[in-house]
Design a protein around this motif. Structure first.
Motif, PDB file in Angstrom:
ATOM      1  N   ALA A  60       0.799  -1.226   0.000  1.00  0.00           N
ATOM      2  CA  ALA A  60       0.000   0.000   0.000  1.00  0.00           C
ATOM      3  C   ALA A  60       0.834   1.280   0.000  1.00  0.00           C
ATOM      4  O   ALA A  60       0.483   2.237  -0.711  1.00  0.00           O
ATOM      5  N   PRO A  61       1.935   1.371   0.774  1.00  0.00           N
ATOM      6  CA  PRO A  61       2.696   2.627   0.765  1.00  0.00           C
ATOM      7  C   PRO A  61       3.247   3.002  -0.607  1.00  0.00           C
ATOM      8  O   PRO A  61       3.434   4.187  -0.894  1.00  0.00           O
ATOM      9  N   ALA A  62       3.499   2.018  -1.461  1.00  0.00           N
ATOM     10  CA  ALA A  62       3.979   2.332  -2.812  1.00  0.00           C
ATOM     11  C   ALA A  62       2.908   3.083  -3.597  1.00  0.00           C
ATOM     12  O   ALA A  62       3.206   4.054  -4.316  1.00  0.00           O
ATOM     13  N   TYR A  63       1.663   2.660  -3.464  1.00  0.00           N
ATOM     14  CA  TYR A  63       0.559   3.335  -4.152  1.00  0.00           C
ATOM     15  C   TYR A  63       0.336   4.731  -3.563  1.00  0.00           C
ATOM     16  O   TYR A  63       0.057   5.685  -4.309  1.00  0.00           O
ATOM     17  N   VAL A  64       0.446   4.846  -2.249  1.00  0.00           N
ATOM     18  CA  VAL A  64       0.299   6.161  -1.614  1.00  0.00           C
ATOM     19  C   VAL A  64       1.352   7.122  -2.154  1.00  0.00           C
ATOM     20  O   VAL A  64       1.043   8.261  -2.523  1.00  0.00           O
ATOM     21  N   TYR A  65       2.583   6.671  -2.201  1.00  0.00           N
ATOM     22  CA  TYR A  65       3.655   7.528  -2.706  1.00  0.00           C
ATOM     23  C   TYR A  65       3.379   7.978  -4.137  1.00  0.00           C
ATOM     24  O   TYR A  65       3.461   9.175  -4.454  1.00  0.00           O
ATOM     25  N   LEU A  66       3.019   7.041  -5.007  1.00  0.00           N
ATOM     26  CA  LEU A  66       2.806   7.393  -6.418  1.00  0.00           C
ATOM     27  C   LEU A  66       1.614   8.316  -6.606  1.00  0.00           C
ATOM     28  O   LEU A  66       1.572   9.105  -7.555  1.00  0.00           O
ATOM     29  N   ALA A  67       0.632   8.238  -5.703  1.00  0.00           N
ATOM     30  CA  ALA A  67      -0.540   9.110  -5.792  1.00  0.00           C
ATOM     31  C   ALA A  67      -0.290  10.487  -5.200  1.00  0.00           C
ATOM     32  O   ALA A  67      -1.024  11.433  -5.496  1.00  0.00           O
ATOM     33  N   SER A  68       0.734  10.619  -4.382  1.00  0.00           N
ATOM     34  CA  SER A  68       0.937  11.839  -3.601  1.00  0.00           C
ATOM     35  C   SER A  68       1.735  12.893  -4.361  1.00  0.00           C
ATOM     36  O   SER A  68       2.397  12.612  -5.370  1.00  0.00           O
ATOM     37  N   GLN A  69       1.712  14.103  -3.833  1.00  0.00           N
ATOM     38  CA  GLN A  69       2.476  15.198  -4.426  1.00  0.00           C
ATOM     39  C   GLN A  69       3.974  14.975  -4.279  1.00  0.00           C
ATOM     40  O   GLN A  69       4.768  15.558  -5.023  1.00  0.00           O
ATOM     41  N   GLU A  70       4.361  14.107  -3.353  1.00  0.00           N
ATOM     42  CA  GLU A  70       5.777  13.787  -3.171  1.00  0.00           C
ATOM     43  C   GLU A  70       6.365  13.115  -4.413  1.00  0.00           C
ATOM     44  O   GLU A  70       7.579  13.128  -4.616  1.00  0.00           O
TER      45      GLU A  70
END
Length: 296
Positions: free
Chosen positions: A268-278
């Motif tokens: 899940a954190p990989a998807y969060v990162y790719l979706a985020s402004q980061e």
């Protein structure tokens, strides 16, 4: 109190290692009977507002990676529209509960993405509900192991794999893109199978290779619209799809260098990162999460 998300641990031993008990389920598989139970981040994922106010659409969000992504997105501040099959209604209720417990809106939609009209209707439903789509996660997939060779892959199976894994992704993206604003993104689920195909998953691996190409080509197509397109390539992950489609679950994941399968919470954190402004400078990227298996 110890926060398991941020406690330093040996990655090889922080989650269950095979051998697992032998277990088999009919397709599509359910979380409840699995031993060990999958971890979606229920007790570990802590959000930090990375996706505050975003509208997200996730296919196959009822269980496995999709549920873990829905949970993480909600705890990061996103509302979640997700799909499930009719026989997965109980699983979908649990995903909805997790999203709503995070204080966000959950919209669960029965949707078989093998049909174009269903894909169009899903996007229309999401837009009617929220007015836009900030993140589309094409995650739903179908596989069925065929260890007896290409002759054992029926046209019906091949068609189901292609329509679920490729056609559905294409249709959903086609109808979603007009509703994704600048700064939004598309995230596709590919696989280690795209690069190191297992013979018994020939048709599934073929689609995962195509998803890599689709991701990289679409990213270039949409860059002028300010939309990023990326993919996550997991290795073995302990989800209901495994006991429902694999003949032997006892040693599942042992082939990875870490010696175990991933838990959905670890993806899940990989998807969060790719979706985020980061990840604002990240597009056309395949983020590999394979447990140590080197990929190109």
């Amino acid at each position: 109190m110890t926060d398991p998300q941020h406690t330093q641990q040996d990655p090889a031993t922080q989650h269950p290692q095979p051998d697992f008990p032998a277990q088999e389920q009919p397709h599509p598989g359910w979380t409840g009977p699995m031993d060990p139970p999958p971890d979606h981040g229920e007790e570990s994922y802590r959000g930090a507002g990375r996706l505050e106010g975003r509208v997200t659409v996730i296919t196959g969000g009822d269980s496995g990676i999709g549920r873990a992504v829905a949970l993480a997105f909600a705890r990061e501040g996103a509302d979640v529209v997700f799909t499930y099959l009719q026989e997965e209604a109980e699983e979908a209720r649990e995903t909805s509960r997790l999203v709503e417990d995070a204080g966000r809106k959950a919209v669960a939609v029965v949707c078989d993405i093998r049909e174009e009209d269903n894909c169009r209707a899903l996007i229309e439903h999401a837009v009617a509900e929220f007015g836009r789509i900030d993140v589309l996660v094409n995650n739903a997939a179908y596989q069925m192991s065929q260890p007896d060779g290409i002759e054992a892959i029926t046209t019906e199976q091949f068609d189901r794999v292609m329509r679920t894994n490729l056609y559905g992704m294409f249709w959903l993206t086609k109808y979603a893109v007009p509703h994704i604003p600048e700064g939004g993104s598309v995230i596709n689920s590919t696989s280690v199978q795209a690069y190191k195909p297992s013979p018994h998953l020939l048709d599934y691996a073929t689609t995962k290779g195509a998803i890599v190409t689709f991701t990289q080509g679409l990213a270039q197509m949409l860059v002028d619209r300010g939309i990023r397109v990326n993919a996550v390539a997991p290795g073995p992950v302990w989800t209901p799809l495994i006991p429902a489609t694999m003949p032997d679950t006892v040693e599942f994941g042992k082939q990875s260098p870490l010696g175990r399968p991933a838990q959905p919470a670890e993806l899940a954190p990989a998807y969060v990162y790719l979706a985020s402004q980061e990840a604002s400078f990240v597009t056309a990227e395949i983020l590999n999460a394979t447990g140590g298996t080197p990929l190109p």
